[in-house]
Motif scaffolding. Structure first.
Motif, PDB file in Angstrom:
ATOM      1  N   GLN A   7      44.789  24.986  49.726  1.00 26.67           N
ATOM      2  CA  GLN A   7      44.322  26.063  48.852  1.00 26.67           C
ATOM      3  C   GLN A   7      42.938  25.762  48.317  1.00 26.67           C
ATOM      4  N   ASN A   8      42.047  26.736  48.476  1.00 30.26           N
ATOM      5  CA  ASN A   8      40.706  26.700  47.873  1.00 30.26           C
ATOM      6  C   ASN A   8      39.966  25.389  48.120  1.00 30.26           C
ATOM      7  N   LEU A   9      39.979  24.930  49.373  1.00 32.71           N
ATOM      8  CA  LEU A   9      39.348  23.674  49.740  1.00 32.71           C
ATOM      9  C   LEU A   9      37.843  23.857  49.859  1.00 32.71           C
ATOM     10  N   ASN A  10      37.078  23.007  49.176  1.00 34.37           N
ATOM     11  CA  ASN A  10      35.617  22.989  49.234  1.00 34.37           C
ATOM     12  C   ASN A  10      35.210  21.603  49.693  1.00 34.37           C
ATOM     13  N   ASN A  21      36.235  27.456  49.683  1.00 34.99           N
ATOM     14  CA  ASN A  21      37.524  28.030  49.265  1.00 34.99           C
ATOM     15  C   ASN A  21      38.445  28.343  50.447  1.00 34.99           C
ATOM     16  N   MET A  22      38.532  27.422  51.401  1.00 33.30           N
ATOM     17  CA  MET A  22      39.351  27.593  52.598  1.00 33.30           C
ATOM     18  C   MET A  22      40.824  27.385  52.242  1.00 33.30           C
ATOM     19  N   SER A  23      41.667  28.280  52.709  1.00 31.74           N
ATOM     20  CA  SER A  23      43.105  28.176  52.465  1.00 31.74           C
ATOM     21  C   SER A  23      43.869  28.429  53.756  1.00 31.74           C
ATOM     22  N   LYS A  42      35.978  24.604  62.154  1.00 34.34           N
ATOM     23  CA  LYS A  42      37.282  24.174  62.653  1.00 34.34           C
ATOM     24  C   LYS A  42      37.461  22.662  62.504  1.00 34.34           C
ATOM     25  N   SER A  43      36.535  21.894  63.043  1.00 35.79           N
ATOM     26  CA  SER A  43      36.627  20.431  62.937  1.00 35.79           C
ATOM     27  C   SER A  43      36.505  19.974  61.490  1.00 35.79           C
ATOM     28  N   SER A  44      35.638  20.608  60.732  1.00 34.06           N
ATOM     29  CA  SER A  44      35.477  20.243  59.314  1.00 34.06           C
ATOM     30  C   SER A  44      36.767  20.470  58.542  1.00 34.06           C
ATOM     31  N   THR A  45      37.501  21.516  58.892  1.00 28.56           N
ATOM     32  CA  THR A  45      38.785  21.777  58.238  1.00 28.56           C
ATOM     33  C   THR A  45      39.736  20.615  58.466  1.00 28.56           C
ATOM     34  N   PHE A  46      39.857  20.188  59.722  1.00 29.73           N
ATOM     35  CA  PHE A  46      40.756  19.074  60.028  1.00 29.73           C
ATOM     36  C   PHE A  46      40.274  17.777  59.393  1.00 29.73           C
ATOM     37  N   LYS A  47      38.974  17.547  59.412  1.00 30.99           N
ATOM     38  CA  LYS A  47      38.436  16.328  58.797  1.00 30.99           C
ATOM     39  C   LYS A  47      38.674  16.324  57.288  1.00 30.99           C
ATOM     40  N   ALA A  48      38.572  17.465  56.647  1.00 28.42           N
ATOM     41  CA  ALA A  48      38.827  17.545  55.205  1.00 28.42           C
ATOM     42  C   ALA A  48      40.300  17.276  54.908  1.00 28.42           C
ATOM     43  N   ILE A  49      41.179  17.844  55.700  1.00 28.01           N
ATOM     44  CA  ILE A  49      42.621  17.646  55.482  1.00 28.01           C
ATOM     45  C   ILE A  49      43.006  16.184  55.680  1.00 28.01           C
ATOM     46  N   THR A  50      42.395  15.526  56.661  1.00 31.10           N
ATOM     47  CA  THR A  50      42.736  14.131  56.927  1.00 31.10           C
ATOM     48  C   THR A  50      41.999  13.154  56.016  1.00 31.10           C
ATOM     49  N   LEU A  52      38.578  12.642  56.091  1.00 28.60           N
ATOM     50  CA  LEU A  52      37.413  12.061  56.748  1.00 28.60           C
ATOM     51  C   LEU A  52      36.089  12.581  56.193  1.00 28.60           C
ATOM     52  N   ILE A  53      36.121  13.692  55.467  1.00 30.23           N
ATOM     53  CA  ILE A  53      34.921  14.162  54.775  1.00 30.23           C
ATOM     54  C   ILE A  53      35.269  14.438  53.314  1.00 30.23           C
ATOM     55  N   ARG A  54      34.249  14.477  52.492  1.00 25.66           N
ATOM     56  CA  ARG A  54      34.425  14.613  51.041  1.00 25.66           C
ATOM     57  C   ARG A  54      34.877  16.018  50.658  1.00 25.66           C
ATOM     58  N   VAL A  55      35.920  16.063  49.857  1.00 27.76           N
ATOM     59  CA  VAL A  55      36.423  17.329  49.314  1.00 27.76           C
ATOM     60  C   VAL A  55      36.196  17.292  47.805  1.00 27.76           C
ATOM     61  N   ASN A  56      35.491  18.294  47.284  1.00 31.01           N
ATOM     62  CA  ASN A  56      35.206  18.339  45.849  1.00 31.01           C
ATOM     63  C   ASN A  56      36.284  19.035  45.043  1.00 31.01           C
ATOM     64  N   SER A  57      36.942  20.003  45.648  1.00 34.05           N
ATOM     65  CA  SER A  57      37.984  20.717  44.910  1.00 34.05           C
ATOM     66  C   SER A  57      38.942  21.372  45.887  1.00 34.05           C
ATOM     67  N   GLY A  58      40.092  21.717  45.362  1.00 36.47           N
ATOM     68  CA  GLY A  58      41.121  22.356  46.156  1.00 36.47           C
ATOM     69  C   GLY A  58      42.400  21.548  46.130  1.00 36.47           C
ATOM     70  N   SER A  59      43.334  21.953  46.963  1.00 31.68           N
ATOM     71  CA  SER A  59      44.641  21.318  47.005  1.00 31.68           C
ATOM     72  C   SER A  59      45.109  21.201  48.449  1.00 31.68           C
ATOM     73  N   ILE A  60      45.702  20.054  48.779  1.00 33.76           N
ATOM     74  CA  ILE A  60      46.314  19.834  50.082  1.00 33.76           C
ATOM     75  C   ILE A  60      47.728  19.334  49.827  1.00 33.76           C
TER      76      ILE A  60
END
Length: 101
Positions: A7-10, A21-23, A42-50, A52-60
C-alpha cells in the motif's frame, strides 16, 4: 486470503523517486502478472518489495506481517525473493546451479 498487500509504496534510487504510492494486492490461488513498458517500474516494484532499494513510506504486508522495516535477509526468510532477468547471474554455472544458489 491476501498473501501480499502493498500500500502506498514510495521508493527511490538515491534522490530519484521511482515509485509513487504504488499499491497491489495478491491473494491465494491467483496468478498475477505485472506488465508495463520499459522504465514503467516493474523491476523497481520487485526490488522495493524485497528491500533492494530504499522505500520512504508505505506498507508491505506478507500474510499480515509488516515487512517495510525488515532487512532483505529477513524478507527472504519470510518467503520473498527476487530473481533478476539477466541470464548472466553466474554465467559459469548451469541454470540448475544458478537456481540452487
Amino acid at each position: 486470503m491476501t498473501l501480499l498487500k502493498v500500500q502506498n509504496l514510495n521508493a527511490f534510487y538515491g534522490n530519484s523517486q521511482v515509485l509513487f504510492n504504488m499499491s497491489l494486492d495478491i491473494t491465494k490461488n491467483n496468478i498475477i502478472a505485472l506488465l508495463g513498458r520499459n522504465g514503467a517500474g516493474k523491476s523497481s516494484t520487485f526490488k522495493a518489495i524485497t528491500g533492494l532499494i530504499r522505500v520512504n513510506s508505505g506498507s508491505i504486508l506478507l500474510k499480515g506481517n509488516e515487512l517495510i522495516k525488515e532487512a532483505t535477509s529477513k524478507r527472504a526468510i519470510a518467503g520473498i525473493g527476487y530473481v533478476p532477468e539477466d541470464r548472466q547471474v553466474f554465467p559459469e554455472h548451469t541454470v540448475e546451479e544458478n537456481i540452487d544458489l
